[in-house]
Design an enzyme around this catalytic site. Structure first.
Site, short mmCIF file in Angstrom:
data_model
loop_
_atom_site.label_atom_id
_atom_site.label_comp_id
_atom_site.label_asym_id
_atom_site.label_seq_id
_atom_site.Cartn_x
_atom_site.Cartn_y
_atom_site.Cartn_z
N ARG A 111 3.09 35.65 44.58
CA ARG A 111 3.84 34.58 43.90
C ARG A 111 3.62 34.63 42.39
O ARG A 111 4.49 34.21 41.63
CB ARG A 111 3.51 33.20 44.48
N THR A 130 6.96 32.61 50.96
CA THR A 130 7.42 34.01 50.87
C THR A 130 7.03 34.80 52.12
O THR A 130 7.54 35.89 52.34
CB THR A 130 6.88 34.69 49.60
N GLU A 144 4.78 21.29 43.76
CA GLU A 144 4.15 22.22 42.82
C GLU A 144 4.83 22.36 41.46
O GLU A 144 4.15 22.47 40.45
CB GLU A 144 4.08 23.62 43.47
#
Lengths: 776, 156
Positions: free
Chosen positions: A324, A456, A727
């Site tokens: 990420r 992901t 986030e």
């Protein structure tokens, strides 16, 4: 659904979109909300205290636990030999992270044994009596050590487009930079805790303060050598998580369960705060090296960046976290040619883990630092450089990992903030202030955020919910998401209340349990509401489908003439309470319970080819921060912050604004005051809030202006067209770091200040000296 | 063992506990008043704040025996039924998220408002932020906490 319909449709919403208080707010303000340590312990509960390695690397040559066994209150000592199943707490079960290390020591703080005693104090006192002999070896502490020793937890991985090695030198200007990004301690106010209660047939009931009950269930089952169905994990609420309880709540639950197995009695483990800080992982810290070729206009032609992360002694979640970092190393900018390379360094330190943003903030900080670098060495305004590099239309809309940015609202959102924050007027005023102020220097920065929403790891993008309608019309709600303060439970309950047309008080929110909804994903990646509210909606609709059929059969009224609203069900010309309908349906043998299931559509990811559409959508935001730096002392104050953040169409604006404000301040802490220090022996020296500076109320600017970006809503079919908000706001705080850079840059034209994160007063002084060459 | 006599939330209690028993342990374990939380164990975070003889005290740093003879108020005893204006203000203004710091935060806030009212000093936003330095919240960013205290200060 057309976006206009959504907006006009909103007029009919009674519960969704309302700024309803957190579901436990009244219990929180009266002290009635029970966390695990507040629950009444079963009779005979024992208490655990872990004993840990006093060296960072090497072997334990002798472990004499006899003095412990003679200590008051001690019942037993748990060692690696007591583990009937796998001695491994690694989330992916790769076998690199023992619950209790048998001999080999990989970091200072690794668990060697665990004392089980009648009271917590007795257990903690007895721990100190262990006689531990060790054979230490030379530890690898930080990224630089690991780069020299070439120790890694995972292979390096890169996104590559074109050939930057060839392209960069051909650009009109080449810029090279290097900087450090610090880690971050979660400091959830409620520390790690678990209570394990043994049952019949080898069953184990575990109360664990975890964001990932299913993983705790798996790992406990494997440690106990029982099937998953013998272990139930429950969590009603956590006192904060922030990623620190995604994989790293597991070890304490496993130890409690092993002790409960060994003694046959309930066992509780609450880590002492210092132990918690020493023994649990943090946000990954990085060394970043970049080389970028730009045009005269400041637009990037080609980029080569290497991000090397301190992963700690084991893999933990570093694969996903550092991936990420790569997914967000572009932040909002188009890189025509690039190589984004990451190295995942193994060190003799605690295993770093998930932390709000999951590696993304570090990638994004790199992108913003590079923008500042381009601006200062070319003499352009940093905001102009940023805007010139934004993703835009066809040809400049593909990310380094092959996904097209289809829902780009950067230009309008940043344009709005540029106007409302009065960026250009203040830019002028700042220059005048700085010209007249020899010691205090002001800085200003407006930075964007584009954050990809979805796990992901594709398989995690699924969720389940369980909804019961009782005969009195009350509703019970359960789902796989966990509540850590973020307001997930109230948001999902709002969706359920809306479906049945009842007030929020009719929906009973229940504790997350692996026995009710199985095979869940962690509550992480900002995905809690997106996934679990959809699953709950599906469950509600299943029950309603059966009620529609029942209504058709009973009163011959089609569903188009049935409405659930105002605590009533309108059935043609009839009106009844939901409880009356539920009772009638029950008597006609209609099932009033449903398990809902949801999986995110559209997403794909081929990691080997580094290509796909890993994100369902992007969440956007921008922040403009102004700071004052004292160039004699390095002290810094944030004077004003303007935020504009995209939450699509909010399910609950009060909850969302809370996430934005809290996320920003947590990000500001990461980039300014919060500094982790390990000594050369691998001991964490900042293991309490006395030495590790968490932001307090006076660190936060009083002039703090937060606005939700009123867009038409999420372009994808998310729950009520809302967007994830957990986030992304953390990364708005990068504007503070850039503003500090800006203040220092005012000291000398055309020089990029060499500032590392966190920008503590010491780091600021170093950057000032490096910038002025000691002129000041 | 020490004999500890306290008046807690208006009720007199007497217990014999080990000398080293902390006030927070006494409240949580002896009296089952679990609204007072332990956050950092070292009197930094303020989650354990209670009132001892009307003053805010971090109960993880005070021995129960040292408090003997005192009147103690915990979050559970702040209001006589219903909500204290400070509790209501935290609820109204979304001054909480995970809620773990909230009881300590409220006890500190009540003490703060009372002290300023007694001394006649003005409790402005800057003063509130300064006064909150001993209470850590990791979730909210403090903005709504400050708003909550401002609201309650006008109502207390």
């Amino acid at each position: 659904m057309d976006l206009a319909d959504i907006i006009s449709g909103d007029q009919r919403l009674a519960v969704v979109r309302q700024p309803i208080a957190h579901d436990s707010a009244v219990k929180h303000v009266t002290g009635q909300a029970a966390y695990i340590d507040d629950m009444r312990e079963p009779t005979g509960t024992l208490h655990l205290a872990p004993g840990y390695a006093p060296i960072a690397a090497g072997r334990v040559t002798a472990l004499d636990l006899e003095p412990i066994l003679k200590a008051p209150g001690v019942v037993a000592v748990l060692t690696a030999e007591d583990i009937p199943g796998h001695n491994d707490i690694s989330p992916k079960e790769v076998g690199d992270d023992p619950a209790i290390t048998p001999e080999r020591v990989n970091f200072y703080g690794q668990v060697l044994f665990c004392v089980i005693a009648e009271t917590r104090m007795e257990a903690r006192r007895a721990v100190k009596l262990a006689r531990i002999a060790t054979a230490p070896s030379m530890p690898v502490i930080d990224v630089d050590d690991a780069l020299v020793a070439n120790t890694t937890v995972l292979p390096e991985y890169a996104f590559v487009r074109g050939d930057p090695i060839v392209e960069i030198p051909q650009a009109p200007r080449e810029i090279t930079g290097e900087f450090r990004i610090g880690g971050q301690e979660h400091f959830y106010l409620e520390g790690q805790i678990a209570l394990a209660i043994p049952g019949e047939d080898g069953d184990m009931y575990v109360h664990s303060s975890t964001q990932h009950p299913t993983e705790v269930q798996h790992v406990v089952a494997h440690a106990l050598a029982v099937h998953d169905n013998a272990v139930t994990v429950e969590i009603r609420r956590m006192g904060g998580g922030f990623g620190g309880k995604e994989s790293q709540a597991t070890q304490w639950a496993v130890l409690a369960a092993l002790a409960a197995r060994k003694t046959g009695r309930p066992c509780k483990l609450r880590l002492d705060r210092d132990d918690d800080m020493i023994m649990t992982g943090k946000r990954h810290d990085f060394r970043v090296d970049y080389n970028v070729g730009i045009g005269k206009d400041g637009v990037i032609r080609a980029l080569d960046v290497t991000l090397a992360a301190r992963c700690g002694h084991s893999e933990d979640l570093s694969l996903g976290v550092i991936d990420r970092t790569m997914f967000h190393a572009d932040n909002s900018y188009f890189y025509p040619t690039c190589r984004i390379l990451t190295r995942r360094m193994r060190t003799n330190t605690v295993s770093n883990t998930a932390f709000r943003g999951f590696g993304g903030p570090q990638g994004m900080l790199f992108a913003e630092r590079m923008m500042d670098h381009i601006a200062y060495v070319t003499g352009k305004d940093p905001l102009e450089v940023r805007k010139a590099n934004f993703y835009s239309g066809s040809g400049r809309d593909r990310t380094p990992y092959g996904m097209r940015v289809e829902d780009n609202i950067l230009h309008e959102l940043v344009g709005e903030l540029e106007r409302t924050s009065e960026y250009w007027d203040r830019r002028k005023a700042l220059a005048e202030f700085n010209a007249a102020s020899p010691v205090l220097k002001k800085g200003l920065a407006l930075t964007p955020v584009k954050f990809g929403i979805s796990f992901t790891l594709i398989q995690l993008n699924q969720a389940g919910a369980l909804v019961h309608l009782y005969r009195d019309g009350s509703i019970s709600l359960n789902h796989g998401g966990t509540e850590m303060g973020q307001g997930l439970f109230i948001k999902v309950a709002q969706v359920v209340a809306e479906e049945f047309g009842v007030g929020i008080d009719k929906v009973k929110i229940t504790a997350t349990s692996t026995a009710l909804v199985p095979n869940t994903s962690p509550t992480a990646a900002s995905s809690g509401t997106d996934l679990n509210a959809q699953a709950a909606l599906v469950a509600c609709r299943q029950i309603k489908e059966r009620l529609f059929d029942f209504i058709q059969e009973t009163w011959n009224v089609g569903r188009d003439r049935v409405q659930f609203r105002d605590d009533r069900v309108i059935v043609g010309n009839r009106e009844m309470k939901l409880g009356e309908l539920a009772t009638a349906a029950y008597e006609a043998r209609v099932q009033l319970s449903a398990a809902g299931y949801y999986k995110t559509p559209k997403i794909t990811w081929d990691r080997a080819k580094a290509n796909g559409r890993p994100f369902y959508y992007f969440a956007y935001g921008a922040a403009c921060s102004e700071v004052t730096v004292d160039t004699m002392t390095g002290e810094m104050r944030v004077d004003r912050v303007d935020i504009r953040h995209d939450v699509g169409k909010s399910l609950n604006p009060a909850i969302d604004i809370g996430q934005i404000e809290g996320g920003f301040v947590q990000g500001m802490g990461w980039l300014t005051g919060e500094e982790l220090v390990w000594d050369s022996a691998g001991r964490l020296r900042t293991h309490a809030p006395s030495t590790y500076k968490i932001p307090t109320a006076s660190d936060v600017p009083a002039d703090f202006r937060v606005a939700l970006h009123e867009s038409g809503g999420n372009r994808e079919d998310s729950i009520y067209r809302s967007k994830a908000v957990g986030e992304p706001p953390l990364m708005l705080a990068i504007s503070v770091f850039s503003a500090i850079t800006d203040a220092i840059a005012s000291l000398k034209p055309a020089v990029m200040p060499r500032l590392d994160a966190p920008a503590t007063p010491e780091a600021i002084m170093r950057a000032i000296r490096a910038t002025t060459g000691g002129d000041m | 063992m020490a004999e500890v006599k306290l008046t807690v939330n208006g009720k007199r209690v007497t217990r014999h506990v080990p000398d080293e028993t902390l006030l927070v342990e006494f409240l949580r374990e002896e009296l089952r008043l679990t609204g007072t939380h332990v956050g950092c164990d070292t009197s930094q975070c303020g989650a354990c704040t209670v009132h001892v003889d009307g003053m805010a005290v971090k109960s993880c740093t005070m021995l129960a025996a040292s408090a003997s003879g005192s009147e103690v108020t915990t979050i559970e005893g702040l209001a006589n039924g219903g909500l204290h204006p400070m509790q209501k203000a935290f609820n109204d203004n979304h001054g909480l998220q995970c809620g773990f710091c909230t009881p300590g935060m409220i006890m500190t806030a009540v003490d703060m408002v009372r002290r300023y009212k007694a001394s006649g000093e003005r409790l402005d936003e800057e003063a509130i932020r300064h006064e909150l330095e001993g209470n850590i919240c990791r979730c909210t960013g403090y903005h709504n906490i400050v708003k909550s205290i401002q609201q309650a200060a006008g109502e207390m």
